[in-house]
Design an enzyme around this catalytic site. Structure first.
Site, short mmCIF file in Angstrom:
data_model
loop_
_atom_site.label_atom_id
_atom_site.label_comp_id
_atom_site.label_asym_id
_atom_site.label_seq_id
_atom_site.Cartn_x
_atom_site.Cartn_y
_atom_site.Cartn_z
CB SER A 113 -0.92 0.00 1.23
OG SER A 113 -1.67 1.19 1.30
CD1 TRP A 171 -1.50 1.37 -6.06
CD2 TRP A 171 -1.83 3.18 -4.78
NE1 TRP A 171 -2.53 2.09 -6.62
CE2 TRP A 171 -2.75 3.20 -5.85
CE3 TRP A 171 -1.85 4.20 -3.85
CZ2 TRP A 171 -3.68 4.24 -6.01
CZ3 TRP A 171 -2.76 5.23 -4.01
CH2 TRP A 171 -3.66 5.23 -5.08
CG HIS A 172 0.15 6.01 -1.32
ND1 HIS A 172 -0.22 4.83 -0.70
CD2 HIS A 172 -0.92 6.83 -1.21
CE1 HIS A 172 -1.45 4.96 -0.23
NE2 HIS A 172 -1.90 6.15 -0.54
N GLY A 173 3.84 5.74 -4.25
CA GLY A 173 4.91 6.40 -4.96
C GLY A 173 6.22 5.65 -4.91
CG PHE A 210 0.08 9.37 -4.93
CD1 PHE A 210 1.45 9.53 -4.86
CD2 PHE A 210 -0.71 9.99 -3.96
CE1 PHE A 210 2.03 10.27 -3.86
CE2 PHE A 210 -0.13 10.73 -2.94
CZ PHE A 210 1.24 10.87 -2.90
#
Length: 481
Positions: A323, A326-328, A481
């Site tokens: 997770s 996933w954001h960066g 993102f």
């Protein structure tokens, strides 16, 4: 195109008018119009990436058809599912993570005494690619699992993938909810449309008034933490908590509200997360569409909590680290995910992770002292973790944290009168959110029992504050993102 832009102020009424007047009688024409409108909306940012979303949509449409054939062998179905996942994750990995992996590999090689040439590409990250790739992948996975029959309607599927209200920053919809709505005749519902307008207004207030005004002070604090008193840094960290919430939840509210104007019902993406009493509750209320996506398509397939405690803890770590990633493409996001995993695991080990399933004190004006303390501690932990999320790199995050824990934390912060005014406004915002914490959004039912003059006075006040506190037009944080 930004929701808080002059272009969208023209775009939405035009789309709304044509959608309900010219195209209402023919469902296929209505879907085709939505597809065109969505591509115009997305292409307004950079038309070159329209080919990317069209390619991703076509691959998953064709793979879904092949997976759904009853005559197809299980082996071939797995192959087509693999093609779908490989294309989507390949595109996402190339545009979002290519430079990260190359640079990390070079740093690792250099750390053991060898010389590695650093190589990177000047890639532009397509807006929304993390959102629409997850949306299309969920379609093929659900078809493979037999939860959904594949659609033969190319236009409806393309419109589902590119549906402009939630295209670039969610909610990440499932085909079982959103795609099915493209096959049902949509009639204009005045109560639903009015509810959508209220939600759009509240979303704009969260973005333009709360998030964008937090941004100036947050940028000042995070750009030069070593030269400021610790009291400023604490306020900067708290303001970033409000900024990212107002920005992201504001976008989701606008997206869901626009969907209601067009006769669609999108899933709730935020449920007043800062009133959570522990980290587990926070993650049931924050970015719900992503949390449930990882739960259903990563955590449960890994075994979820069905195995031993050790395996379950492993799965929890994986889900939080993924997770974060996933954001960066930055180690700060991975550390942020790891922090939340470390905060979540003790609750899981002692079977406390599902103790707060209902909204706090649903019929009470104020929380109990115990609940208030739990909310405050949870917010503090989340705020400290956000520092890694906001910092440009790990070194900057450590500098900020070290600078916060200083005796100057008890000194008077250096702020102008506008910041003090905004702090007072933030307390008002918290009060409105608390009052509406059992609804889909804060002002959904606020004032329904009051005279019209009170209700519309509230709406006009929010509109005036949007114009009064409006700063320079700013993108939404989650566009990166």
């Amino acid at each position: 195109m930004l929701f808080n832009s002059f272009e969208f102020l023209i775009f939405l009424p035009v789309v709304f008018g044509l959608y309900w007047s010219v195209f209402q009688r023919n469902l296929k024409a209505q879907n085709a119009f939505l597809l065109v409108a969505s591509y115009v909306f997305y292409g307004w940012w950079d038309w070159r990436f329209l080919g990317l979303i069209a390619f991703s949509s076509l691959v998953d449409y064709l793979c879904g058809l092949e997976i759904g054939k009853e005559s197809q062998t299980k082996k071939l179905k797995k192959i087509y599912l693999g093609i779908s996942l490989a294309v989507n994750l390949g595109l996402l990995g190339f545009f979002k993570y290519f430079n990260f992996f190359i640079e990390s590999a070079s740093d690792l090689i250099n750390s053991v005494g060898f010389q590695a040439n650093s190589y990177s590409l000047q890639l532009i990250l397509p807006v929304g690619i993390s959102f629409y790739t997850f949306q299309t992948m969920s379609y093929t996975i659900d078809v493979y699992k037999g939860k959904l029959k594949p659609t033969h309607d190319l236009i409806a599927f393309f419109a589902y993938v590119s549906f402009f209200p939630q295209l670039v920053a969610g909610p990440i919809e499932r085909a079982t909810n959103l795609l099915s709505q493209f096959f049902k005749k949509r009639e204009f519902e005045y109560p639903l449309a009015m509810d959508g307008l209220r939600q759009i207004l509240w979303g704009l207030f969260m973005k333009v008034v709360i998030a964008d005004n937090c941004a100036a002070f947050v940028n000042q604090a995070f750009n030069h933490p070593e030269s400021q008193p610790a009291s400023n840094l604490w306020i900067g960290a708290v303001f970033f908590s409000f900024q990212i919430y107002g920005d992201f939840a504001g976008y989701s509210n606008i997206a869901i509200g626009v969907g209601k104007l067009l006769g669609f019902r999108l899933m709730q993406n935020f449920a007043f997360p800062y009133f959570s009493r522990d980290i587990a509750e926070f993650w049931r209320r924050w970015h719900i569409s992503l949390s449930t996506w990882f739960r259903d398509y990563v955590y449960i397939p890994l075994g979820g909590s069905r195995g031993s405690k050790i395996l379950s803890i492993r799965n929890i770590f994986i889900i939080f680290l993924v997770s974060g990633f996933w954001h960066g493409a930055n180690w700060t996001f991975i550390v942020w995910g790891g922090i939340h995993a470390m905060l979540f695991i003790p609750l899981f080990v002692f079977n406390k992770n599902r103790r707060n399933l209902n909204p706090i004190k649903m019929k009470s004006l104020l929380p109990s002292f115990k609940d208030f303390l739990s909310i405050l501690i949870t917010f503090l932990l989340v705020t400290l973790a956000w520092i890694f999320f906001r910092a440009e790199n790990m070194q900057a995050a450590w500098i900020y944290l070290n600078s916060m824990f200083d005796w100057s934390a008890f000194s008077k912060p250096s702020m102008n009168i506008r910041v003090y005014m905004f702090m007072a406004l933030s307390f008002l915002f918290i009060g409105v959110e608390w009052r509406g914490r059992t609804e889909e959004f804060a002002i959904q039912k606020l004032g329904f029992s009051k005279p019209a003059i009170v209700r519309y006075g509230l709406y006009y006040s929010l509109v005036m504050m949007v114009f009064l506190f409006a700063t320079k037009e700013q993108e939404f944080i989650y566009f990166q993102f």
